[in-house]
Scaffold this motif. Structure first.
Motif, PDB file in Angstrom:
ATOM      1  N   LYS A  98       0.553  -2.184   5.619  1.00  0.00           N
ATOM      2  CA  LYS A  98      -0.119  -0.948   6.000  1.00  0.00           C
ATOM      3  C   LYS A  98       0.465  -0.477   7.330  1.00  0.00           C
ATOM      4  O   LYS A  98       0.928  -1.285   8.127  1.00  0.00           O
ATOM      5  CB  LYS A  98      -1.625  -1.175   6.125  1.00  0.00           C
ATOM      6  CG  LYS A  98      -2.285  -1.590   4.809  1.00  0.00           C
ATOM      7  CD  LYS A  98      -3.788  -1.790   4.972  1.00  0.00           C
ATOM      8  CE  LYS A  98      -4.421  -2.171   3.641  1.00  0.00           C
ATOM      9  NZ  LYS A  98      -5.899  -2.318   3.737  1.00  0.00           N
ATOM     10  N   LYS A 119     -15.010   2.459   2.946  1.00  0.00           N
ATOM     11  CA  LYS A 119     -14.158   2.308   1.765  1.00  0.00           C
ATOM     12  C   LYS A 119     -14.994   2.340   0.485  1.00  0.00           C
ATOM     13  O   LYS A 119     -14.588   2.938  -0.516  1.00  0.00           O
ATOM     14  CB  LYS A 119     -13.364   1.011   1.829  1.00  0.00           C
ATOM     15  CG  LYS A 119     -12.308   0.968   2.912  1.00  0.00           C
ATOM     16  CD  LYS A 119     -11.198   1.969   2.697  1.00  0.00           C
ATOM     17  CE  LYS A 119     -10.317   1.613   1.523  1.00  0.00           C
ATOM     18  NZ  LYS A 119      -9.204   2.600   1.360  1.00  0.00           N
ATOM     19  N   LYS A 162     -10.568   7.132   2.631  1.00  0.00           N
ATOM     20  CA  LYS A 162      -9.434   6.466   3.251  1.00  0.00           C
ATOM     21  C   LYS A 162      -9.702   6.418   4.747  1.00  0.00           C
ATOM     22  O   LYS A 162     -10.256   7.369   5.315  1.00  0.00           O
ATOM     23  CB  LYS A 162      -8.140   7.211   2.943  1.00  0.00           C
ATOM     24  CG  LYS A 162      -7.766   7.174   1.463  1.00  0.00           C
ATOM     25  CD  LYS A 162      -6.467   7.902   1.184  1.00  0.00           C
ATOM     26  CE  LYS A 162      -6.117   7.833  -0.296  1.00  0.00           C
ATOM     27  NZ  LYS A 162      -4.869   8.580  -0.605  1.00  0.00           N
ATOM     28  N   THR A 163      -9.301   5.319   5.386  1.00  0.00           N
ATOM     29  CA  THR A 163      -9.784   5.060   6.737  1.00  0.00           C
ATOM     30  C   THR A 163      -8.668   4.809   7.739  1.00  0.00           C
ATOM     31  O   THR A 163      -7.643   4.212   7.419  1.00  0.00           O
ATOM     32  CB  THR A 163     -10.730   3.841   6.736  1.00  0.00           C
ATOM     33  OG1 THR A 163     -10.022   2.716   6.204  1.00  0.00           O
ATOM     34  CG2 THR A 163     -11.971   4.105   5.903  1.00  0.00           C
ATOM     35  N   VAL A 204       0.854  -1.179   0.000  1.00  0.00           N
ATOM     36  CA  VAL A 204       0.000   0.000   0.000  1.00  0.00           C
ATOM     37  C   VAL A 204       0.893   1.233   0.000  1.00  0.00           C
ATOM     38  O   VAL A 204       1.655   1.458   0.935  1.00  0.00           O
ATOM     39  CB  VAL A 204      -0.927   0.010   1.231  1.00  0.00           C
ATOM     40  CG1 VAL A 204      -1.747   1.293   1.259  1.00  0.00           C
ATOM     41  CG2 VAL A 204      -1.837  -1.210   1.209  1.00  0.00           C
ATOM     42  N   LEU A 222       1.330   4.853   0.537  1.00  0.00           N
ATOM     43  CA  LEU A 222       0.674   5.978   1.189  1.00  0.00           C
ATOM     44  C   LEU A 222       1.468   7.250   0.968  1.00  0.00           C
ATOM     45  O   LEU A 222       2.694   7.248   1.058  1.00  0.00           O
ATOM     46  CB  LEU A 222       0.536   5.720   2.694  1.00  0.00           C
ATOM     47  CG  LEU A 222      -0.672   4.918   3.165  1.00  0.00           C
ATOM     48  CD1 LEU A 222      -0.648   4.830   4.682  1.00  0.00           C
ATOM     49  CD2 LEU A 222      -1.982   5.514   2.704  1.00  0.00           C
ATOM     50  N   THR A 225      -9.315  -0.995   6.007  1.00  0.00           N
ATOM     51  CA  THR A 225      -8.562  -0.069   6.850  1.00  0.00           C
ATOM     52  C   THR A 225      -7.249   0.298   6.176  1.00  0.00           C
ATOM     53  O   THR A 225      -6.512  -0.586   5.735  1.00  0.00           O
ATOM     54  CB  THR A 225      -8.273  -0.712   8.223  1.00  0.00           C
ATOM     55  OG1 THR A 225      -9.507  -1.112   8.829  1.00  0.00           O
ATOM     56  CG2 THR A 225      -7.552   0.267   9.137  1.00  0.00           C
ATOM     57  N   ASP A 226      -6.950   1.598   6.111  1.00  0.00           N
ATOM     58  CA  ASP A 226      -5.688   2.052   5.527  1.00  0.00           C
ATOM     59  C   ASP A 226      -4.601   2.242   6.569  1.00  0.00           C
ATOM     60  O   ASP A 226      -3.428   2.009   6.291  1.00  0.00           O
ATOM     61  CB  ASP A 226      -5.908   3.365   4.773  1.00  0.00           C
ATOM     62  CG  ASP A 226      -6.758   3.183   3.526  1.00  0.00           C
ATOM     63  OD1 ASP A 226      -6.322   2.456   2.621  1.00  0.00           O
ATOM     64  OD2 ASP A 226      -7.867   3.756   3.469  1.00  0.00           O
ATOM     65  N   TRP A 231     -10.115  11.586   4.328  1.00  0.00           N
ATOM     66  CA  TRP A 231      -9.790  10.653   5.398  1.00  0.00           C
ATOM     67  C   TRP A 231     -10.851  10.679   6.484  1.00  0.00           C
ATOM     68  O   TRP A 231     -11.369  11.741   6.841  1.00  0.00           O
ATOM     69  CB  TRP A 231      -8.444  11.016   6.024  1.00  0.00           C
ATOM     70  CG  TRP A 231      -7.254  10.664   5.190  1.00  0.00           C
ATOM     71  CD1 TRP A 231      -6.646  11.446   4.255  1.00  0.00           C
ATOM     72  CD2 TRP A 231      -6.520   9.433   5.233  1.00  0.00           C
ATOM     73  NE1 TRP A 231      -5.568  10.782   3.709  1.00  0.00           N
ATOM     74  CE2 TRP A 231      -5.467   9.547   4.294  1.00  0.00           C
ATOM     75  CE3 TRP A 231      -6.648   8.260   5.972  1.00  0.00           C
ATOM     76  CZ2 TRP A 231      -4.548   8.530   4.085  1.00  0.00           C
ATOM     77  CZ3 TRP A 231      -5.730   7.247   5.759  1.00  0.00           C
ATOM     78  CH2 TRP A 231      -4.698   7.385   4.819  1.00  0.00           C
TER      79      TRP A 231
END
Length: 408
Positions: free
Chosen positions: A187, A98, A103-104, A38, A40, A143-144, A69
């Motif tokens: 993540k 999502k 974004k979480t 992922v 970011l 979940t990010d 977010w």
């Protein structure tokens, strides 16, 4: 020789077939979304904090903020003890974010003040830690960024602040990291949130410093989460500088909650301003009404508004004519600039809405969280069935969400 070569080729093909089958078997324990790293962008952003209210959120309000977010928390021990992991409404609502394009960030709350710390390595201790894996299986596809903890020190008795608190949260982080490695989840994991790090009491506390030392030593932790509910704006800088001195240079800071709650509380018992009363009394045809007889203090007016939601015009007039509120009308702008210029802050989150129980007195000693929020869903009348926005913070937030100067 030909026969040998043929047999060798067959053997190689068989070996490759077995290898592929074994690799595929390993893949089946992973969610397809999680197999790729992922990427970011750690450029600073401000998002929306829903706390535990994700299942009662007005999604049109959330969309109106134009946020990218969203942050929530779940009550891990409550869900474990109730056996409701598969039917929990808050987890289900969080997992839907999502699909709505957000974004979480998810915080795992362990409320030991409510449930009590079990003995180290007891059955309950082990069961709590074991529950982390099925919980992560439920939420990580959606979940990010994951935070182990919500407010560990607030959610524990002071006698437990150093131990067993730190031993538990270290073990919880290790369980989380092991699950991530097993399932190739790349993540970020954070630990926190620690609070009031602008004050010397928590800065000098052994438990807080032990947790910060662990964060610095754990190479798999991306950083620390803190909450800053304060009075003076400079306390934001004080808290950030303290934390930066305790973590690695490559680690980041999350601020999943921040507000002027302490400043608001310091003014609960102040007199309602003469300017607001004059504004309310100058006309009988507008929607700015004077408070009832006997309502003379700020906290009394807030109590009155929570029990009798006011027209937006009146609520705005209260803010505009009350110095302790009006003088902080650009707070989000100031906070945004401090966080952005810090260089270590990744994400911060501000409250979407007011949360206050019905038929409950707001007293001089009540923490005035209701003065935060971008929507006034409790103290202001609905308009066409919709909550109305805050006096100035909503407009500032939308500009931030669009990477515009919020101070314009």
């Amino acid at each position: 020789m030909i026969t040998l070569n043929f047999r060798w080729k067959l053997l190689c093909i068989a070996f490759l077939a077995i290898s592929c089958k074994e690799e595929h078997a390993t893949m089946t324990v992973k969610d397809p979304e999680l197999d790729q790293p992922v990427e970011l962008d750690y450029t600073y952003k401000m998002g929306i904090n829903l706390n535990e209210q994700v299942d009662v959120t007005d999604y049109q309000d959330l969309a109106d903020t134009e946020t990218e977010w969203v942050r929530c928390f779940v009550e891990v021990l409550d869900i474990y003890k109730a056996g409701t992991l598969d039917v929990d409404a808050k987890i289900a609502a969080f997992n839907e974010l999502k699909s709505k394009g957000y974004k979480t960030v998810l915080s795992l709350k362990f409320n030991f003040k409510k449930h009590g710390f079990p003995a180290v390595n007891s059955a309950d201790w082990t069961n709590y830690l074991n529950f982390i894996q099925p919980l992560l299986a439920k939420v990580m596809p959606y979940t990010d960024v994951l935070i182990v903890g919500n407010e560990p020190f607030i959610e524990a008795e002071r006698a437990d602040w150093n131990e067993p608190l730190n031993t538990f949260y270290k073990a919880a982080c290790e369980r989380t990291n092991n699950y991530f490695k097993l399932n190739n989840i790349q993540k970020p994991i954070f630990l926190g949130a620690m609070v009031e790090l602008f004050g010397t009491a928590n800065q000098n506390d052994a438990g807080h410093n032990a947790m910060l030392a662990f964060i610095k030593s754990a190479d798999y932790l991306q950083g620390v989460d803190i909450h800053i509910h304060h009075s003076a704006t400079e306390e934001i800088t004080t808290a950030l500088n303290f934390v930066k001195g305790k973590i690695r240079e490559d680690q980041k800071i999350l601020v999943t909650e921040f507000s002027l709650m302490r400043h608001w509380r310091n003014n609960n018992n102040g007199d309602i301003s003469a300017a607001f009363l004059a504004k309310a009394n100058e006309s009988t045809t507008d929607k700015i009404f004077p408070p009832p007889a006997g309502v003379t203090k700020n906290f009394q007016y807030i109590d009155y508004a929570l029990k009798n939601p006011r027209p937006a015009e009146e609520w705005y007039a209260f803010w505009e004519n009350t110095p302790y509120l009006f003088n902080r009308r650009n707070y989000l702008c100031a906070a945004y600039n401090l966080f952005k210029s810090d260089g270590n802050v990744f994400l911060t989150f501000y409250a979407l809405r007011q949360s206050y129980p019905l038929n409950t007195d707001f007293t001089v000693n009540t923490d005035p969280w209701v003065l935060n929020g971008l929507f006034m869903n409790r103290s202001v009348e609905l308009l066409n069935g919709r909550s109305q926005k805050s006096y100035s913070y909503f407009d500032q937030f939308v500009r931030m969400a669009n990477e515009e100067n919020p101070c314009n």
